[in-house]
Design an enzyme around this catalytic site. Structure first.
Site: not given
Length: 178
Positions: A118, A120, A125
Site C-alpha cells: 500500500h 505511495k 536522486d
C-alpha cells in the site's frame, strides 16, 4: 576590565546560541504540502520527476495516472534510472499504466509478499521523497480527499531508499503474459 566583560558576554551568547543554530540546520527540511481533489498533487509529482537527474524509485499501490506514467517514461528517456515496485493488483488492474512503463523499458517489479503493498512513494536522486495518501491515479487528483508531501531531505530519502531496497529484494520481476 570592560574588554574582558565584553568578551565574556560575547562568549556566553555564542555558547548558548550556537547549539540552537546548529540544531536548526540539522532539522531544517524543505517541504511542500498538497491536498486533493484538484490541489495540484499530480502537477507537483510531474514537476519533480521532470527535474530528476540520476534515479527515480517508485512504490505504488494503484498506478493509473497517465501524466505521472508519462513523466516517468520521459525521465527514463533522458537517461534517468527509473525502477518501479507495484502491488500485485496492478498486474490486471483496470486502467493500470504498468504496460506503458514496461513498453518503455522501465523495470517493473511486483511486491507479492504482502497482502497489500500500500505504499505511495517516490524517491528522486537521493534528495526528494514524495509520499502521502495520494495514489498515483486520476481519481486521487480529481475526486478523492488525499494528501501529498514532497520532502527535500537527504536523511529522509535515505530511509525511504533503504525501505525500497528491502521491498525490492522480495519482489518479482514483472513478465507480461505472452
Amino acid at each position: 576590565m570592560r574588554k574582558i566583560v565584553h568578551c565574556i558576554a560575547v562568549l556566553i551568547v555564542v555558547f548558548f546560541t550556537l547549539p540552537v543554530c546548529l540544531q536548526a540546520e540539522q532539522t531544517a527540511v524543505d517541504e511542500q504540502v498538497y491536498f486533493s481533489p484538484k490541489g495540484g498533487c499530480t502537477e507537483a509529482i510531474v514537476r519533480n520527476l521532470d527535474q530528476a537527474e540520476r534515479y527515480v524509485l517508485v512504490q505504488a499501490y494503484s498506478f493509473t495516472s497517465k501524466p505521472i506514467a508519462q513523466a516517468l517514461v520521459n525521465a527514463h528517456k533522458r537517461g534517468v534510472n527509473v525502477k518501479v515496485l507495484l502491488d500485485k493488483s496492478q498486474r490486471h488492474g483496470k486502467g493500470s499504466k504498468l504496460g506503458l512503463l514496461v513498453d518503455a523499458g522501465i523495470p517493473v517489479m511486483i511486491d507479492t509478499k504482502h497482502s497489500i503493498a500500500h505504499n505511495k512513494v517516490m524517491i528522486i536522486d537521493g534528495l526528494t521523497v514524495i509520499t502521502g495518501s495520494f495514489n498515483f491515479t486520476s481519481a486521487a487528483e480529481d475526486k478523492n480527499a488525499e494528501n501529498l508531501l514532497v520532502l527535500h531531505d537527504k536523511a529522509a530519502a535515505k530511509k525511504y531508499r533503504d525501505n525500497w531496497d528491502r521491498h525490492q529484494q522480495h519482489s518479482e520481476a514483472y513478465v507480461p503474459a505472452a
